[in-house]
Motif scaffolding. Structure first.
Motif, PDB file in Angstrom:
ATOM      1  N   GLU A 159      13.420  41.018 -22.912  1.00 51.47           N
ATOM      2  CA  GLU A 159      11.997  41.309 -23.058  1.00 51.47           C
ATOM      3  C   GLU A 159      11.794  42.514 -23.998  1.00 51.47           C
ATOM      4  O   GLU A 159      12.387  43.562 -23.760  1.00 51.47           O
ATOM      5  CB  GLU A 159      11.381  41.646 -21.701  1.00 51.47           C
ATOM      6  CG  GLU A 159       9.866  41.777 -21.766  1.00 51.47           C
ATOM      7  CD  GLU A 159       9.242  42.246 -20.449  1.00 51.47           C
ATOM      8  OE1 GLU A 159       9.913  42.960 -19.695  1.00 51.47           O
ATOM      9  OE2 GLU A 159       8.085  41.900 -20.203  1.00 51.47           O
ATOM     10  N   GLU A 294      13.214  41.395 -14.951  1.00 48.80           N
ATOM     11  CA  GLU A 294      12.928  40.334 -13.982  1.00 48.80           C
ATOM     12  C   GLU A 294      13.357  38.951 -14.463  1.00 48.80           C
ATOM     13  O   GLU A 294      12.611  37.987 -14.279  1.00 48.80           O
ATOM     14  CB  GLU A 294      11.431  40.352 -13.668  1.00 48.80           C
ATOM     15  CG  GLU A 294      10.486  40.024 -14.855  1.00 48.80           C
ATOM     16  CD  GLU A 294      10.015  41.224 -15.670  1.00 48.80           C
ATOM     17  OE1 GLU A 294      10.716  42.257 -15.673  1.00 48.80           O
ATOM     18  OE2 GLU A 294       8.959  41.114 -16.313  1.00 48.80           O
ATOM     19  N   GLU A 313      11.151  43.887  -9.101  1.00 47.46           N
ATOM     20  CA  GLU A 313      11.656  42.730  -9.861  1.00 47.46           C
ATOM     21  C   GLU A 313      11.389  41.416  -9.117  1.00 47.46           C
ATOM     22  O   GLU A 313      11.131  40.386  -9.749  1.00 47.46           O
ATOM     23  CB  GLU A 313      13.145  42.891 -10.170  1.00 47.46           C
ATOM     24  CG  GLU A 313      13.518  44.171 -10.930  1.00 47.46           C
ATOM     25  CD  GLU A 313      12.692  44.455 -12.185  1.00 47.46           C
ATOM     26  OE1 GLU A 313      12.081  43.518 -12.732  1.00 47.46           O
ATOM     27  OE2 GLU A 313      12.644  45.630 -12.611  1.00 47.46           O
ATOM     28  N   GLU A 335       3.240  44.092 -15.180  1.00 42.88           N
ATOM     29  CA  GLU A 335       3.698  45.392 -14.684  1.00 42.88           C
ATOM     30  C   GLU A 335       2.758  46.030 -13.657  1.00 42.88           C
ATOM     31  O   GLU A 335       3.213  46.655 -12.709  1.00 42.88           O
ATOM     32  CB  GLU A 335       3.957  46.332 -15.862  1.00 42.88           C
ATOM     33  CG  GLU A 335       4.986  45.811 -16.872  1.00 42.88           C
ATOM     34  CD  GLU A 335       6.314  45.394 -16.256  1.00 42.88           C
ATOM     35  OE1 GLU A 335       6.587  45.744 -15.089  1.00 42.88           O
ATOM     36  OE2 GLU A 335       7.079  44.683 -16.935  1.00 42.88           O
ATOM     37  N   TYR A 390       1.840  50.169 -16.076  1.00 40.35           N
ATOM     38  CA  TYR A 390       2.347  49.984 -14.712  1.00 40.35           C
ATOM     39  C   TYR A 390       1.390  50.578 -13.675  1.00 40.35           C
ATOM     40  O   TYR A 390       0.913  49.889 -12.777  1.00 40.35           O
ATOM     41  CB  TYR A 390       3.707  50.692 -14.562  1.00 40.35           C
ATOM     42  CG  TYR A 390       4.867  50.026 -15.264  1.00 40.35           C
ATOM     43  CD1 TYR A 390       4.981  50.073 -16.654  1.00 40.35           C
ATOM     44  CD2 TYR A 390       5.864  49.369 -14.556  1.00 40.35           C
ATOM     45  CE1 TYR A 390       6.050  49.487 -17.308  1.00 40.35           C
ATOM     46  CE2 TYR A 390       6.945  48.772 -15.203  1.00 40.35           C
ATOM     47  CZ  TYR A 390       7.037  48.829 -16.573  1.00 40.35           C
ATOM     48  OH  TYR A 390       8.089  48.237 -17.210  1.00 40.35           O
TER      49      TYR A 390
END
Ligand code: TRP
Ligand code: ZN
Length: 458
Positions: A159, A294, A313, A335, A390
Motif C-alpha cells: 500500500e 492489513e 489490522e 484508517e 487516522y
C-alpha cells in the motif's frame, strides 16, 4: 519516463482527433485509472477478474522469475492496453489469448498491443513472463513498500503502490480480482500469501506453495512474503487461521492464532460477519519497515502485534479490504474506521474507555498542525497516512455516533459493509448512507469534521 508518457498524451490531444470506431486499430485503454493522487496507477479499458501468479524466488541471488496470467474483460475496444509493472523487472514475452503480442515497457507502464484488437465487452487472457531482481519502492511519504528484502527473504506490503514492484496488473484499488499464487522457494524458506494454503510440495531442494484467495481483492492488499517462517494452520472460532512467524519472534507469538478469536468475534457482532474465508498473520523480522499492513486475510507485521495493532489490522478486514475506497483521498474510510475499532476494542477489554480515547485526541490545541488536515482529503499522496487521517477520522465516527445514537450508528456500519462488500465506496457514499439511516441532516457535522481544516467545536 513518466514525462515521456505525459508528452505522448499531450501530442495525442493536440493533434486533430477522430474518435476510434469500435474495431479501429487506434483505441488504446488509458494508462491510468484517473486517481488524482496516483495518476498512472491502474489502467483503463478493461477489468481484471483473476490473477494466476507463478513465482520462483531465490533469496540468495534475489532473482524473481514470474509468469502472470490475468483473466480480464474489456470495457471498450482495445487496440492496446497497459499493465503497471516496475521497470526493474524485464519482460520476456506477452501473449493475449495464447498469441504473441507486441509490447513496450517505459517507466512503470507495460503497454500491450494484441495481434488483433479486442472488441468491447470481451473476456481475454493476458500472460506476461518476466524476471529480474525486484527492489522496494519508496513511497511519496518516504516509507518503503513493495518487495522489501529481509535477511531471509521478503517482507511484502503493497500500500499504496508496491504491487507493481513484483507483478504486472491493474494496480488501482477499484479493480478487485481473485488470486492464485504458486510460489517456489528454497526448501529452507516458506512462502506465505493471502487466503488458503492449498498445497505444498518439495522436490530437489525447492518447495512450491500454492495459495488461493477466492474473495475479490485489491492489489495493494496482496502479499507474497518469504522467510524462515514457522507456519501454523489452525481453526479459531470456526475460521481457518494461518499464522507465519519468523523464529526471532517465536516466543512472543505463542498464542497469536488464538488471540484472533475474541477480536474477530467482537467485530463480527458490531460490523456483521467476518467477510473472508480465512484469517491469520505474517510476523516477520523486518527492522526498518516500521508499519504493519492489513493484507487481505493475512495482515503483515514487523513484530508480534499488541492488542491495539492486532485489532487495527483485523478491523481493516471490514474497512479497507471488504469495502475499499474508490479513490486514495478517501483513505480515512480505512484508517479512521480501523482506529475507531481499535478504540472500541480497548474499551471493551477494559484498557482505555472510549470517552478517554476521544478526549485525549480532542485535547490537541487548536493551533496544532494536526487540525489543518481534513480527513476527507489529506491533500496529496505524501499525506495519505498522516495522523489526522487516522485520529480525526476516528473522532468523526465518535461524533457521528453521539449525534445519531448507537442503534443508528451500528446499523450504518453494518449496512455499509453489507452494501459495498467486495467493492469500493466513497466518502460521499458514507455521508449519504448516514443521513438516510439516521434521518438526520448531517452535512454540518461532516463538513466540520471531514472537510474543513481547523479544530471543530463540540
Ligand atoms: N495501512 C497501514 C495501517 O494499517 C499503514 C500503512 C501502509 C502505512 N502503508 C504505509 C503507513 C506507508 C505509513 C506509510 O495503518
Ligand atoms: Zn490502518
Amino acid at each position: 519516463m513518466k514525462r515521456l508518457l505525459a508528452l505522448t498524451t499531450a501530442i495525442a490531444i493536440a493533434l486533430p482527433f477522430t474518435p476510434a470506431a469500435a474495431d479501429s486499430p487506434d483505441s488504446p485503454g488509458s494508462q491510468g485509472a484517473g486517481d488524482p493522487y496516483f495518476p498512472l496507477q491502474g489502467n483503463g479499458g478493461y477489468d481484471a477478474r483473476h490473477y494466476d501468479l507463478t513465482l520462483d524466488y531465490d533469496p540468495g541471488t534475489r532473482v524473481l522469475k514470474g509468469t502472470a496470467t490475468i483473466s480480464a474483460r474489456s470495457t471498450q475496444a482495445l487496440s492496446r492496453f497497459n499493465l503497471d509493472l516496475s521497470k526493474t523487472l524485464t519482460v520476456a514475452s506477452v501473449t493475449v489469448d495464447g498469441t504473441a503480442a507486441r509490447f513496450t515497457h517505459e517507466g512503470d507502464e507495460l503497454a500491450v498491443s494484441p495481434a488483433s484488437a479486442i472488441a468491447a465487452g470481451k473476456p481475454f487472457t493476458v500472460a506476461v513472463a518476466y524476471a529480474g531482481k525486484p527492489t522496494h519502492i519508496v513511497d511519496p511519504d518516504g516509507s518503503k513498500e513493495g518487495w522489501i528484502r529481509t535477511p531471509d527473504g521478503v517482507f511484502n506490503a503493497n500500500e499504496p503502490e508496491g504491487a507493481k514492484s513484483w507483478y504486472p496488473g491493474n494496480h488501482h484499488l477499484t479493480d478487485k480480482a481473485g488470486y492464485r499464487f504458486t510460489v517456489t522457494v528454497p526448501s529452507d524458506r516458506v512462502a506465505v500469501a493471502n487466503g488458503s494454503l492449498v498445497s505444498q510440495n518439495t522436490a530437489m531442494g525447492r518447495t512450491t506453495y500454492v495459495w488461493v484467495a477466492k474473495e475479490p481483492m485489491a492489489s495493494y492488499l496482496t502479499t507474497v512474503s518469504i522467510g524462515d517462517f514457522t507456519l501454523t494452520d489452525t481453526t479459531v472460532g470456526g475460521l481457518r487461521t494461518i499464522v507465519a512467524v519468523d523464529p526471532e519472534h517465536a516466543a512472543a507469538a505463542k498464542n497469536l492464532a488464538q488471540r484472533h478469536g475474541p477480536v474477530l468475534a467482537y467485530f463480527s457482532g458490531l460490523f456483521g460477519p467476518y467477510p473472508f474465508s480465512t484469517t491469520g498473520a505474517i510476523v516477520d523480522n523486518a527492522p526498518g519497515v516500521g508499519y504493519a499492513l492489513e493484507s487481505q486475510t493475512r495482515p503483515i507485521y514487523p513484530k508480534v502485534p499488541d492488542e491495539v495493532l492486532l485489532s487495527h489490522e483485523l478491523a481493516h478486514q471490514w474497512f479497507g479490504d471488504a469495502v475499499t475506497p474508490e479513490r486514495w483521498k478517501d483513505i480515512w474510510l480505512n484508517e479512521g474506521f480501523a482506529t475507531y475499532a481499535e478504540w472500541m476494542w480497548a474499551d471493551k477489554r477494559g484498557a482505555t474507555p472510549l470517552s478517554t480515547a476521544f478526549s485525549r485526541a480532542y485535547a490537541r490545541t487548536a493551533d496544532d498542525r494536526f487540525w489543518q488536515i481534513p480527513p476527507a482529503d489529506p491533500g496529496n499522496a505524501k499525506q495519505l497516512f498522516k495522523d489526522a487521517v487516522y485520529v480525526r477520522g476516528a473522532m468523526t465516527l465518535h461524533v457521528l455516533r453521539k449525534e445519531v445514537g448507537d442503534k443508528a450508528f451500528f446499523t450504518i456500519l453494518r449496512t455499509w459493509v453489507a452494501h459495498h462488500k467486495y467493492g469500493n465506496a466513497s466518502t460521499a457514499d458514507f455521508v449519504a448512507l448516514s443521513k438516510k439511516i439516521s434521518g438526520k441532516p448531517l452535512d454540518a457535522l461532516f463538513d466540520a469534521w471531514l472537510v474543513k481544516p481547523g479544530k471543530p467545536a463540540l
